[in-house]
Enzyme design. Structure first.
Site, mmCIF file in Angstrom:
data_model
loop_
_atom_site.group_PDB
_atom_site.id
_atom_site.type_symbol
_atom_site.label_atom_id
_atom_site.label_comp_id
_atom_site.label_asym_id
_atom_site.label_seq_id
_atom_site.Cartn_x
_atom_site.Cartn_y
_atom_site.Cartn_z
ATOM 1 N N PHE A 165 0.866 -1.186 0.000
ATOM 2 C CA PHE A 165 0.000 0.000 0.000
ATOM 3 C C PHE A 165 0.897 1.227 0.000
ATOM 4 C CE2 PHE A 165 -2.582 3.466 1.399
ATOM 5 C CZ PHE A 165 -3.814 3.218 0.808
ATOM 6 N N ASP A 250 9.421 2.963 1.545
ATOM 7 C CA ASP A 250 8.230 3.716 1.939
ATOM 8 C C ASP A 250 8.050 3.544 3.450
ATOM 9 O OD1 ASP A 250 5.741 4.654 2.582
ATOM 10 O OD2 ASP A 250 4.724 3.823 0.832
ATOM 11 N N LYS A 279 2.662 10.781 7.808
ATOM 12 C CA LYS A 279 1.860 10.383 8.978
ATOM 13 C C LYS A 279 2.335 11.024 10.286
ATOM 14 C CE LYS A 279 -0.055 6.213 6.973
ATOM 15 N NZ LYS A 279 -1.492 6.212 6.928
HETATM 16 C C1 LIG Z 1 3.017 2.824 3.592
HETATM 17 C C2 LIG Z 1 2.108 3.911 3.092
HETATM 18 N N1 LIG Z 1 2.446 4.608 2.004
HETATM 19 C C3 LIG Z 1 1.674 5.582 1.533
HETATM 20 C C4 LIG Z 1 0.474 5.920 2.133
HETATM 21 C C5 LIG Z 1 -0.381 7.006 1.573
HETATM 22 O O1 LIG Z 1 -0.392 8.120 2.389
HETATM 23 P P1 LIG Z 1 -1.570 9.198 2.235
HETATM 24 O O2 LIG Z 1 -2.827 8.562 2.693
HETATM 25 O O3 LIG Z 1 -1.125 10.358 3.101
HETATM 26 O O4 LIG Z 1 -1.628 9.587 0.801
HETATM 27 C C6 LIG Z 1 0.081 5.208 3.273
HETATM 28 C C7 LIG Z 1 -1.198 5.513 3.926
HETATM 29 O O5 LIG Z 1 -1.772 4.753 4.648
HETATM 30 C C8 LIG Z 1 0.910 4.178 3.762
HETATM 31 O O6 LIG Z 1 0.578 3.472 4.842
#
Ligand SMILES: Cc1ncc(COP(=O)(O)O)c(C=O)c1O
Length: 481
Positions: A165, A250, A279
């Site tokens: 994700f 990520d 986050k």
């Molecule tokens: C690992 C990871 N990458 C990217 C994102 C995307 O972030 P955003 O919701 O701020 O676009 C999330 C969101 O849950 C995430 O957990």
């Protein structure tokens, strides 16, 4: 619950002496009606079905409070944004400081001192990276890293993992390893290929084409709390180096202390070419994200004066977001939250592992720091098997709701299911939780899981209700609602 709308409100907003706090109190009981009418009705239905339509009125630290002032322990932490807890006084002070200071903010044809300071502070944690690019959200950081990787390598491809994700905008969605999120939104970006998580042979094959700009991976996958084998990330880094592919970690969810280290990659000693953060960095108040990168990568993107703004976002680097980031780092460091996450996480993991030996439906317990997953699986005893199979046939993963619903209703704990059709219940609390909170978690889970092993029993009656709801939802889908 009140579901009627107060239709006189439009005038109220325009009245002199407008006060946002009174407005919240007055109209808060209408929240579900407002959302059903003007926003996403399905979200309200979900909340009502699973009994999460509590109507929280306030939040402090790791806790939420309902209309009667009853305290809940929040293990969702806003999908991980409240690392330092809700409404931290130091964060509030920094934000009100910015608001009262008349800073020039977003001049655009200038650069922000606060952004420079935050970049400097973040890079202290990653001495192998030299530059930072800020964005407003996690998905935007992913998008930026994809563009940077293409421009820096001159290659078109991306490799990502099954179950990954990385956000839901088009580039990020093209790297999403869950068909449920992608369905109906295609065509997505070409040249993106999926490989299994934890599989170096597949990665070797995918990178061997030498057409891959970047391999992107969550060091611990958020969906399902999947932890890599010990040699995986270092092996992946070696393969990336061998084939000239950039390695993007990520850490949007795992970063800033979540796993008991500032970055999750520190558990495996790797040095990616780009690291994505978001986050927790926001302090939960002002959206912000960052791409930490090697200097040569950004030098290739911003390679001439007429390309100085070839990638950028109007609101990135804004003073409130930068102040939120700086204040969050201050809190993490001064309150030693990384150490707390490691300690509390280790305690929870040990407690759940002990619990697992007593309950046949707990298949696995895994986690690092305060990112913990409890995976359930098909029971051995026949009576339980029949009940489990019935739920699975209607909606795979429904069993986890039988855990999260009573946790909220009876024990005032908010938890989440680890993904679509997932059998994993996930804990992602604020990094500030205490030993007392851990006791609350352990006792509550123990009771609910014990109840789930009793057939017939209250939990399985709830199961029947959920099956009814699921059947209705499918019937509605088939008639096109
Ligand atoms: C690992 C990871 N990458 C990217 C994102 C995307 O972030 P955003 O919701 O701020 O676009 C999330 C969101 O849950 C995430 O957990």
């Amino acid at each position: 619950m009140t579901s009627r709308l107060n239709l006189g409100l439009a005038k109220e907003v325009a009245k002199p002496g407008f006060d946002i706090v009174s407005m919240f109190s007055q109209r808060e009981p209408e929240r579900y009606a407002l959302h059903s009418r003007y926003m996403n009705e399905m979200m309200v239905r979900v909340l009502q079905t699973i009994g999460y339509d509590v109507g929280f009125r306030s939040g402090t630290g790791q806790y939420l409070f309902d209309r009667e002032g009853v305290r809940y322990l929040d293990l969702l932490s806003g999908w991980g944004v409240f690392g330092i807890g809700r409404n931290h006084p130091k964060l509030r002070e920094a934000l009100t400081g910015v608001l009262s200071a008349d800073f020039p903010n977003l001049v655009q044809m200038d650069v922000s001192p606060l952004a420079g300071i935050l970049a400097e502070r973040l890079l202290r944690y990653t001495p192998f990276l030299e530059n930072v690019f800020f964005t407003n959200s996690g998905a935007e950081a992913v998008e930026a890293s994809m563009k940077f990787a293409r421009k820096a390598t001159g290659r078109p491809g991306f490799v990502y993992c099954a179950n990954a994700f990385h956000g839901l905008s088009y580039g990020a969605l093209s790297l999403n390893g869950d068909g449920n999120f992608r369905d109906g939104f295609g065509p997505l970006l070409p040249h993106c290929s999926e490989i299994p998580f934890n599989d170096l042979v597949a990665l070797d094959k995918a990178l061997g084409t030498r057409q891959v700009a970047a391999f992107i991976v969550e060091p611990i996958q958020g969906k399902g709390v999947n932890i890599p084998d010990d040699g995986y990330l270092s092996g992946a880094q070696e393969l990336c180096q061998k084939y000239g592919t950039l390695f993007i970690a990520d850490e949007i969810q795992t970063g800033l202390g979540r796993t008991g280290r500032f970055l999750a990659i520190e558990h495996w000693g790797i040095e990616p070419d780009m690291i994505l953060l978001s986050k927790t960095l926001s302090g939960g108040h002002v959206p912000v994200a960052a791409v930490l990168a090697r200097k040569w990568i950004l030098d290739r993107v911003f390679d001439r004066m007429d390309r100085a703004v070839v990638h950028g976002l109007t609101f990135a680097n804004n003073d409130l977001a930068m102040a939120a980031g700086i204040a969050t780092l201050e809190v993490i460091e001064s309150e030693r939250l990384i150490e707390n996450a490691a300690r509390m996480g280790a305690r929870l993991l040990t407690a759940f592992q002990a619990m697992a030996s007593g309950f046949e439906m707990i298949r696995d317990v895994r986690g690092k720091g305060l990112m913990v997953g409890i995976e359930f699986g098909r029971p051995r005893s026949l009576k339980l098997q029949a009940a489990w199979s019935l739920l699975e046939a209607v909606s795979p993963g429904l069993f986890c709701q039988l855990i999260t619903i009573p946790l909220c209703k009876q024990h005032r704990i908010l938890a989440q299911v680890g993904g679509h059709a997932s059998h994993t219940v996930k804990l992602l609390p604020a990094l500030v939780i205490s030993g007392e909170d851990c006791g609350w978690i352990e006792n509550s889970f123990n009771e609910v899981i014990a109840d789930s092993h009793r057939v017939p029993g209250a939990i399985w009656s709830l199961g029947r209700t959920l099956i009814e709801h699921a059947r209705k939802a499918y019937a509605m889908k088939s008639v096109g609602h």
